[in-house]
Design an enzyme around this catalytic site. Sequence first.
Site, short mmCIF file in Angstrom:
data_model
loop_
_atom_site.label_atom_id
_atom_site.label_comp_id
_atom_site.label_asym_id
_atom_site.label_seq_id
_atom_site.Cartn_x
_atom_site.Cartn_y
_atom_site.Cartn_z
N GLU A 1 0.86 -1.21 0.00
CA GLU A 1 0.00 0.00 0.00
C GLU A 1 0.89 1.25 0.00
O GLU A 1 0.72 2.16 0.81
CB GLU A 1 -0.91 0.00 1.22
CG GLU A 1 -1.69 -1.29 1.40
CD GLU A 1 -2.61 -1.31 2.60
OE1 GLU A 1 -3.81 -1.50 2.41
OE2 GLU A 1 -2.13 -1.11 3.74
N CYS B 1 -7.56 6.62 2.61
CA CYS B 1 -6.90 7.11 3.83
C CYS B 1 -5.62 7.88 3.51
O CYS B 1 -5.24 8.79 4.27
CB CYS B 1 -6.51 5.96 4.74
SG CYS B 1 -7.88 5.21 5.60
N CYS C 1 -10.68 0.87 7.47
CA CYS C 1 -10.01 2.12 7.85
C CYS C 1 -10.57 3.33 7.11
O CYS C 1 -10.69 4.41 7.67
CB CYS C 1 -8.51 2.01 7.62
SG CYS C 1 -8.08 1.43 5.98
N CYS C 2 -10.94 3.15 5.82
CA CYS C 2 -11.25 4.34 5.01
C CYS C 2 -12.60 5.01 5.33
O CYS C 2 -12.62 6.24 5.50
CB CYS C 2 -11.18 4.01 3.52
SG CYS C 2 -9.58 3.37 2.98
O1 FUB Z 1 -2.88 -0.58 9.29
C1 FUB Z 1 -4.01 0.23 9.59
C2 FUB Z 1 -4.67 0.70 8.32
O2 FUB Z 1 -5.11 -0.41 7.56
C3 FUB Z 1 -3.75 1.43 7.37
O3 FUB Z 1 -3.63 2.77 7.64
C4 FUB Z 1 -4.39 1.18 6.07
O4 FUB Z 1 -3.54 1.43 4.99
C5 FUB Z 1 -4.81 -0.25 6.19
O5 FUB Z 1 -3.74 -1.09 5.86
ZN ZN Z 2 -7.95 3.24 4.52
#
Ligand code: FUB
Ligand code: ZN
Length: 674
Positions: free
Chosen positions: A342, A360, A438-439
Amino acid sequence: MERRDFSNPLPLTGLRVTDNFWKKEMELVRTEVIPYQWEALNDRVPGAAPSFCMRNYKRAAEIQKEKREKGSAYVPQTWPLTTFETLPKEPGRLDGRFYGFLFQDSDFSKWVEAVAYSLSQHPDPELERTADEAIEIVCAAQREDGYLDTYYLINDESAIFTNLRDNHELYCFGHLAEGAAAYYQATGKDGLLKAAERFASYIASQIGPEEGKKRGYPGHEIAEMALMRLYELTGKREYLELASYFVNERGRKPYYFDVERKLVCPPGELRYQYNQAHLPVREQEEAVGHAVRAVYLYSGMADVARATEDESLKRACETLWNNIVRKKLYITGGIGATHEGEAFSFDYDLPNDTAYAETCAAIGLVFFARRMLQLTPKAEYADVMERALYNGVLSGMALDGKSFFYVNPLEVLPEACHKDKRKQHVKPVRQKWFGCACCPPNLARLISSIGSYAYTEKEDTLFLHLYLGGEITAQAGGRQVRAAVYSEMPWNGAVSLECRSDLDEPYTFALRIPGWADGYELDAPEGTKREEKDGYLYLTRAWKKGESVRMNIPMKIRLVCANPLVREDTGKAAVMRGPVVYCMEEADNGKNLHLLEIGADEMHTAAGRDAMGEHFIGITAGGRRRMADGAEEEPLYAEYRAPDYEKAELVYIPYYMWNNRGEGEMQVFTRVYG
Ligand code: FUB
Ligand code: ZN
């Protein structure tokens, strides 16, 4: 660097957002995302991946209760810590262990943060009651010494802080602190804030440079900026010290992440690039590794640089900023070009169809940009912030607020997403929720606090970084300055600002001249002192109630091409108008978007359009379509001959609106001729 140059975001309680565009987004968050998320946190969404978030807090609270009741007779049960995500063997049948992603606690924290911002704009006693009840559960899960991460509290307390690189305890702390600070600022209730402070103090008692403590730092950054927020809210220096320590210790040798694993590794910086821990931060010149982690770190660095007036740290932020903006930024404001880790890819590697560009990460870039603006008010920072907000951030959420993108590509062929493993991370339609969610909550907290990105203030100046319609109360060195902003961004560049206070002393409104603007017209009261600097127009006078400024920033349709070193975009151009990036969709243009070409010298027209339940400015562009009739009968390769074209009208919609009409092709960069 002088402290008096710095500005701070306007408190949200001093702001009423009236903006047509953002108000609607905020309402979506309030009416759709926040309630849906609450159901998701409680595993009540049929068909969606369970979160287990509140269930984990309740389980950890049970353990704390049992401990209190049994005292020294309490014998902890342990569970293996090995998996990143634990799911029940049989759906619905849970045993006593932690379930979900190991950082699932942060989903609650982001939710409560969004709730807090929403309450500050829109009081809602029922929502506040729900949040209070959730906070009670969370606080009941906290260990007596302040430690609060349910993954370890449930599975194995003996392993606390043994894997800072991967196991997200400090990440969960960071989100908790952000949520707690926001909730306190919105409601005045300090229960969660006290819990976050106790956790912060516990961390400081275990991790740090002093003898006997672990000399570690977060594997997933965010604690840095969260601690700075606690520091700025409470004035307690221990938080500043811990944040500074985290920033300064990172990347020093021996690498802490080797030390904690007792590894003896050959020299080399590559292995910790993913965590931005490969070099001390002041020596880092390239944005590398996991993109969300990176921009969260840079945001924390900028906060520490501002609080400690640390010139070298500020320079490091500028260097990293320049690397991102000049070499690693998608036109949409997305960052993180590769799904491998990522992460940021190498300079100028910005593929459109395999882009990761996590929602994110674009959000984190907005955090970083706002902090750079606080350090130095230069419009280039706000330009990037605005680019990300109107494009790569908003694309993360459907127009009805009910589904989300984690990955934000700039070109999509649905068949490839379904059949090509290399593109499996690219979803052709938004998802309702994610196991690793997370997003969506990150979107919720950003959108509902948009006001703190639009305006910052210092003693005698109010900066308007984004033109966000609203009623503002600024604190000008003890005096209150009230003002109202009217704007129709991003569709129209006519902006006005009305002062609603009578001021005896000169005061400055600093209006950003966007980087995309090709000039502007200004109408200000006679005698107003004007100065243009770094992309801001400073307008100073002893303003009287009712005096106003009108600014008109013409918006033209622009064809924008990438730097020649971006291989993917050679010979192509994207369409922009104001801050908005446009794209073509199959729904308007038919299949095989790659056969369409835009004419640089053809007529392009912007006009109001109603579709997908929205009113927006759409664009039609003169172009052509390469003829491909009968191509399936032709050989795969043949001697070159000039292709045949037919005239075509290309229909563009704002990129953030894509995929609101079902699955179909989408493309931002198009071949250009002329
Ligand atoms: O690791 C926590 C969150 O999950 C990260 O910020 C995102 O990229 C996802 O991998
Ligand atoms: Zn995210």
